[in-house]
Design a protein around this motif. Structure first.
Motif, PDB file in Angstrom:
ATOM      1  N   LEU A  33       0.836  -1.201   0.000  1.00  0.00           N
ATOM      2  CA  LEU A  33       0.000   0.000   0.000  1.00  0.00           C
ATOM      3  C   LEU A  33       0.875   1.258   0.000  1.00  0.00           C
ATOM      4  CD1 LEU A  33      -2.967   1.107   0.337  1.00  0.00           C
ATOM      5  CD2 LEU A  33      -2.470   1.215   2.778  1.00  0.00           C
ATOM      6  N   GLY A  34       1.913   1.245   0.841  1.00  0.00           N
ATOM      7  CA  GLY A  34       2.818   2.390   0.909  1.00  0.00           C
ATOM      8  C   GLY A  34       3.489   2.647  -0.430  1.00  0.00           C
ATOM      9  N   ALA A  35       3.929   1.553  -1.079  1.00  0.00           N
ATOM     10  CA  ALA A  35       4.604   1.697  -2.367  1.00  0.00           C
ATOM     11  C   ALA A  35       3.663   2.299  -3.404  1.00  0.00           C
ATOM     12  CB  ALA A  35       5.110   0.337  -2.838  1.00  0.00           C
ATOM     13  N   TYR A  36       2.426   1.776  -3.463  1.00  0.00           N
ATOM     14  CA  TYR A  36       1.478   2.294  -4.454  1.00  0.00           C
ATOM     15  C   TYR A  36       1.025   3.712  -4.098  1.00  0.00           C
ATOM     16  CZ  TYR A  36       0.965  -1.887  -7.321  1.00  0.00           C
ATOM     17  OH  TYR A  36       1.197  -2.920  -8.196  1.00  0.00           O
ATOM     18  N   ALA A  37       0.920   4.019  -2.785  1.00  0.00           N
ATOM     19  CA  ALA A  37       0.531   5.375  -2.395  1.00  0.00           C
ATOM     20  C   ALA A  37       1.588   6.370  -2.856  1.00  0.00           C
ATOM     21  CB  ALA A  37       0.336   5.453  -0.886  1.00  0.00           C
ATOM     22  N   ALA A  38       2.861   6.007  -2.675  1.00  0.00           N
ATOM     23  CA  ALA A  38       3.934   6.896  -3.126  1.00  0.00           C
ATOM     24  C   ALA A  38       3.885   7.053  -4.637  1.00  0.00           C
ATOM     25  CB  ALA A  38       5.292   6.333  -2.691  1.00  0.00           C
ATOM     26  N   PHE A  39       3.642   5.949  -5.328  1.00  0.00           N
ATOM     27  CA  PHE A  39       3.548   5.984  -6.792  1.00  0.00           C
ATOM     28  C   PHE A  39       2.408   6.907  -7.228  1.00  0.00           C
ATOM     29  CE2 PHE A  39       1.775   4.228 -10.765  1.00  0.00           C
ATOM     30  CZ  PHE A  39       2.893   4.302 -11.576  1.00  0.00           C
ATOM     31  N   ALA A  40       1.243   6.756  -6.564  1.00  0.00           N
ATOM     32  CA  ALA A  40       0.078   7.575  -6.915  1.00  0.00           C
ATOM     33  C   ALA A  40       0.370   9.056  -6.658  1.00  0.00           C
ATOM     34  CB  ALA A  40      -1.141   7.126  -6.119  1.00  0.00           C
ATOM     35  N   ALA A  41       1.039   9.344  -5.532  1.00  0.00           N
ATOM     36  CA  ALA A  41       1.358  10.738  -5.215  1.00  0.00           C
ATOM     37  C   ALA A  41       2.310  11.315  -6.250  1.00  0.00           C
ATOM     38  CB  ALA A  41       1.967  10.824  -3.823  1.00  0.00           C
ATOM     39  N   LEU A  42       3.270  10.499  -6.687  1.00  0.00           N
ATOM     40  CA  LEU A  42       4.257  10.965  -7.670  1.00  0.00           C
ATOM     41  C   LEU A  42       3.626  11.209  -9.032  1.00  0.00           C
ATOM     42  CD1 LEU A  42       7.353   8.723  -6.989  1.00  0.00           C
ATOM     43  CD2 LEU A  42       7.377  11.196  -7.130  1.00  0.00           C
ATOM     44  N   VAL A  43       2.811  10.247  -9.452  1.00  0.00           N
ATOM     45  CA  VAL A  43       2.259  10.310 -10.813  1.00  0.00           C
ATOM     46  C   VAL A  43       0.971  11.137 -10.832  1.00  0.00           C
ATOM     47  CG1 VAL A  43       1.332   8.943 -12.718  1.00  0.00           C
ATOM     48  CG2 VAL A  43       3.312   8.130 -11.433  1.00  0.00           C
ATOM     49  N   LEU A  87      -0.466  13.213  -8.263  1.00  0.00           N
ATOM     50  CA  LEU A  87      -0.410  14.582  -7.725  1.00  0.00           C
ATOM     51  C   LEU A  87       0.866  15.300  -8.158  1.00  0.00           C
ATOM     52  CD1 LEU A  87      -1.470  13.651  -4.066  1.00  0.00           C
ATOM     53  CD2 LEU A  87      -2.968  14.396  -5.911  1.00  0.00           C
ATOM     54  N   SER A  88       1.721  14.573  -8.838  1.00  0.00           N
ATOM     55  CA  SER A  88       3.049  15.052  -9.250  1.00  0.00           C
ATOM     56  C   SER A  88       3.776  15.852  -8.166  1.00  0.00           C
ATOM     57  CB  SER A  88       2.988  15.818 -10.581  1.00  0.00           C
ATOM     58  OG  SER A  88       1.918  16.691 -10.642  1.00  0.00           O
ATOM     59  N   VAL A  89       3.783  15.306  -6.953  1.00  0.00           N
ATOM     60  CA  VAL A  89       4.587  15.906  -5.886  1.00  0.00           C
ATOM     61  C   VAL A  89       6.015  15.372  -6.008  1.00  0.00           C
ATOM     62  CG1 VAL A  89       2.623  16.051  -4.322  1.00  0.00           C
ATOM     63  CG2 VAL A  89       4.101  14.051  -4.242  1.00  0.00           C
ATOM     64  N   SER A  90       6.934  15.945  -5.241  1.00  0.00           N
ATOM     65  CA  SER A  90       8.315  15.472  -5.341  1.00  0.00           C
ATOM     66  C   SER A  90       8.454  14.141  -4.596  1.00  0.00           C
ATOM     67  CB  SER A  90       9.279  16.498  -4.750  1.00  0.00           C
ATOM     68  OG  SER A  90       9.478  16.237  -3.376  1.00  0.00           O
ATOM     69  N   PHE A  91       9.503  13.412  -4.935  1.00  0.00           N
ATOM     70  CA  PHE A  91       9.753  12.100  -4.343  1.00  0.00           C
ATOM     71  C   PHE A  91       9.853  12.197  -2.822  1.00  0.00           C
ATOM     72  CE2 PHE A  91      13.054   8.886  -3.134  1.00  0.00           C
ATOM     73  CZ  PHE A  91      12.265   7.771  -3.306  1.00  0.00           C
ATOM     74  N   PHE A  92      10.451  13.291  -2.340  1.00  0.00           N
ATOM     75  CA  PHE A  92      10.686  13.419  -0.898  1.00  0.00           C
ATOM     76  C   PHE A  92       9.404  13.722  -0.132  1.00  0.00           C
ATOM     77  CE2 PHE A  92      14.539  14.478  -3.200  1.00  0.00           C
ATOM     78  CZ  PHE A  92      15.382  13.507  -2.678  1.00  0.00           C
ATOM     79  N   LEU A  93       8.406  14.256  -0.822  1.00  0.00           N
ATOM     80  CA  LEU A  93       7.109  14.496  -0.198  1.00  0.00           C
ATOM     81  C   LEU A  93       6.229  13.246  -0.302  1.00  0.00           C
ATOM     82  CD1 LEU A  93       5.475  16.689   1.199  1.00  0.00           C
ATOM     83  CD2 LEU A  93       4.551  17.343  -1.015  1.00  0.00           C
ATOM     84  N   ALA A  94       6.470  12.475  -1.357  1.00  0.00           N
ATOM     85  CA  ALA A  94       5.654  11.272  -1.568  1.00  0.00           C
ATOM     86  C   ALA A  94       5.851  10.267  -0.438  1.00  0.00           C
ATOM     87  CB  ALA A  94       6.010  10.634  -2.912  1.00  0.00           C
ATOM     88  N   ILE A  95       7.062  10.226   0.130  1.00  0.00           N
ATOM     89  CA  ILE A  95       7.334   9.241   1.197  1.00  0.00           C
ATOM     90  C   ILE A  95       6.499   9.533   2.448  1.00  0.00           C
ATOM     91  CG2 ILE A  95       9.117   8.261   2.700  1.00  0.00           C
ATOM     92  CD1 ILE A  95      11.068   8.712   0.347  1.00  0.00           C
TER      93      ILE A  95
END
Lengths: 390, 290
Positions: free
Chosen positions: B45-55, B57-65
């Motif tokens: 879930l965490g991995a896909y949530a980060a992916f969804a945030a990146l793609v 919401l196009s937030v930065s990688f450091f915010l996606a975590i």
């Protein structure tokens, strides 16, 4: 209260059980399909399913088989050999299919095979490469994909172009990976090259750094990789992290170079891939028109382009099965098996025609598919100069 | 020698990811006594949530975590509230079965939502490796190593030094006494489970880009997490951290010098050994008796 629940449950079951019965009244001809639709190699299985559905729709739009529509009964083997055997049994016993197509991975196919013999139902094998599949003396198996030995022979004519002196192997720890490592190893030894390290990885493994470090310590010039596209992606990335400089050749036809370009990026640059379909150059296929039509239909359905190198297998498998039912004149497993020996159709890969393979008297069918090699060059797929049409 | 150094480095980097996977589980397993089979699914879930945030919401990688950690913790809180709270006081077997059900349900939901095709996460780190003398390593893995260490340290300090951490430990040692001391038992249960799920999600968000994202990615992760927890001892943070490193290096050396086909077997042989000789974990001080 419990009684109410039981009655409700029975009603529910009755309704669901009635489903297939009403479909049977429409007199559709059923073809069983076993693919990994979930688990570590799910992507490939889903692509094969998509290709199979295209074949079904094309056959049905041409009027079906024996005047009846074709229906696919698709079972998920969850990338697990045990599940593949269960799926085969379910299709045969419950759904009474006259023929099955499956089951992607060699270990899954091998696990399903005893069920074919037990109940006497033929299976068209669309992907599996392990030699043992057609060598075990199971007369219900008809394979349209090349075994690793045949693939190695396909590479043989280009071998001098690669100038391999010593090669290492990194393969998935399954019947497929082990079979490929030994088949390609034999080819290289025959041609005077030597074989360095042969390393294996678990099907679900994600960290292959140990194997790569070990390979790097040797003095090979070429690395053969045999596994699914997911693991190839990781191997290429981790090889880049460790600055492993080897010519990389992937075998088995499941490398989906388009997906590698997308997911491995620069790490995939310069790698070679043995394939059985060239969706980038459909005109280079034995039947250019059919190949082009398949690529167009695939794109029209919105399926991802990178799935085409797997998807065509589903098309060719269903085409073969349907042709056999047509020749048999009835959807009966025994008649279909006899008819499979007479199949002679043009698939996306090329002509499909079975020859006998395995111990005498109990031979399996093996077709002789076309084999191609491509290279990823400047982030695009290219036919290496030596493999381009002469 | 170069080969040995590279193996050691690989093993430590891999081990750090195992430690990160283990700490969330050791918390839930060790403190709450819940065998969380769905741990790997919170990782997914965490991995896909980060992916969804990146793609998405196009937030930065450091915010996606951190976003992924929040999603994971929220899902954990929800699951504790809806599944575990009603079952409080039931036998450990019942809860185990429910967690297995949750595991299967979550994995199939991921498959339904994201499809079976693996996804890859782009990070701002360069693809070219960092070369240290004769060995090399990708910058992303250094980042993951450092963040894992910080997360483990933070979790340890929270549990050992803060009032909340004390309340957590008190609750699971003796709930009646803790309740008498004014600890809100129900809230502590929810927070602890959410904390464990959040740590799993953090691991997913960090390791997703190192590997690939697919719905069954959590299975292997959960397996390794359980191994780490057994090696380190239940509820022992430092043990989980060290246990992860031991497992990582052992697998790496096993694959490098014994046989790569038996890579996972090496880890499990060690676990069998630990269970036979030191059943409460490699890094547990002498058991308190009575």
């Amino acid at each position: 209260m419990t009684r109410v629940c039981t009655v409700a449950l029975l009603l529910f079951l009755a309704i669901f059980a009635a489903g297939p019965v009403s479909a049977q009244q429409a007199e559709a001809i059923k073809i069983g399909v076993i693919q990994p639709l979930s688990g570590p190699v799910a992507a490939s299985g889903n692509y094969v399913r998509m290709g199979a559905e295209i074949a079904r729709d094309w056959i049905n739009s041409r009027g079906g088989v024996l005047g009846r529509q074709v229906q696919l009964l698709i079972e998920d083997n969850k990338s697990d050999p045990k599940e593949a055997a269960t799926a085969a049994e379910k299709l045969i016993v419950r759904d009474k299919v006259p023929v099955i197509m499956g089951a992607w991975g060699s270990s899954m196919t091998l696990a399903a095979m005893p069920k074919l013999e037990e109940y006497g139902v033929p299976m068209v094998v669309e992907t599996s490469s392990a030699a043992s599949i057609t060598k075990r003396g199971n007369p219900w198996v008809f394979r349209i994909s090349p075994p690793s030995e045949m693939e190695a022979l396909g590479l043989e004519k280009y071998l001098k172009n690669f100038g391999i002196k010593q090669a290492d192997f990194l393969a998935v720890n399954t019947d497929w990976g082990r079979g490929a490592a030994s088949a390609f190893g034999d080819l290289l030894k025959r041609s005077g090259a030597s074989v360095g390290a042969t390393e294996f990885m678990d099907q679900a493994a994600t960290d292959m750094n140990a194997q790569i470090t070990k390979i790097k310590a040797g003095s090979g010039d070429t690395l053969f990789v045999t596994t699914s596209v997911e693991q190839i992606t990781l191997v290429l990335k981790q090889a880049q992290d460790q600055r492993l400089s080897r010519k990389v050749i992937t075998t088995g036809g499941s490398s989906s170079p388009s997906q590698l370009i997308k997911q491995a990026g620069p790490a995939a640059e310069g790698t070679y891939h043995i394939l059985f379909f060239l969706p980038w150059f459909p005109e280079a296929m034995p039947d250019g028109k059919l190949a082009k039509a398949f690529v167009d239909e695939w794109t029209k359905r919105g399926h991802p382009f990178e799935g085409l190198t797997e998807g065509f297998r589903g098309h060719d498998g269903i085409l073969t099965a349907a042709e056999a039912i047509k020749l048999a004149g009835k959807p009966d497993p025994k008649a279909v098996r006899e008819a499979l020996w007479n199949v002679n159709v043009m698939g996306v890969n090329g002509p499909i025609k079975f020859e006998k393979d395995g111990p005498a008297g109990k031979e399996s069918g093996q077709s002789k598919p076309s084999i191609f090699i491509v290279q990823i060059k400047d982030g695009k797929i290219a036919l290496p100069a030596f493999a381009a049409k002469k | 020698m170069d080969q040995l150094l590279q193996h050691l480095l690989n093993g430590l980097l891999l081990g750090a990811t195992y430690s990160l996977l283990g700490i969330g589980l050791t918390l839930v397993f060790g403190l709450m006594n819940v065998v969380n089979f769905a741990h790997g699914e919170f990782y997914t879930l965490g991995a896909y949530a980060a992916f969804a945030a990146l793609v998405g919401l196009s937030v930065s990688f450091f915010l996606a975590i951190p976003l992924a950690i929040v999603v994971g913790a929220a899902a954990g809180a929800l699951c504790e509230r809806c599944l575990l709270r009603p079952l409080r006081g039931e036998s450990i077997d019942t809860i185990m079965l429910v967690m297995i059900g949750l595991w299967i349900a979550m994995q199939n939901a991921e498959l339904l939502g994201w499809g079976g095709v693996a996804k890859s996460v782009l990070t701002p780190f360069p693809a070219q490796p960092v070369v240290l003398g004769r060995v090399s390593v990708s910058p992303l893995r250094i980042f993951v190593f450092v963040v894992s260490g910080l997360l483990i340290l933070a979790a340890h300090l929270l549990l050992a030094r803060t009032k909340l951490g004390r309340a957590m430990r008190a609750t699971f040692q003796d709930r009646e006494t803790a309740a008498l001391m004014g600890v809100s038992i129900e809230r502590i249960h929810t927070i602890t489970f959410a904390f464990g799920a959040g740590l799993a999600a953090a691991a997913g968000a960090l390791l997703g880009p190192v590997f690939l994202l697919y719905p069954s990615m959590g299975d292997l992760a959960a397996l390794k997490a359980f191994s780490v927890v057994i090696l380190g001892g239940l509820g022992n943070f430092v043990g989980a951290a060290l246990g992860g490193l031991v497992l990582g290096v052992a697998e790496e050396m096993g694959a490098g010098y014994v046989s790569s086909g038996y890579r996972d077997a090496v880890g499990f042989i060690i676990i069998v050994g630990v269970l036979l000789l030191r059943p409460s974990g490699l890094f547990v001080r002498a058991e308190r008796v009575g």
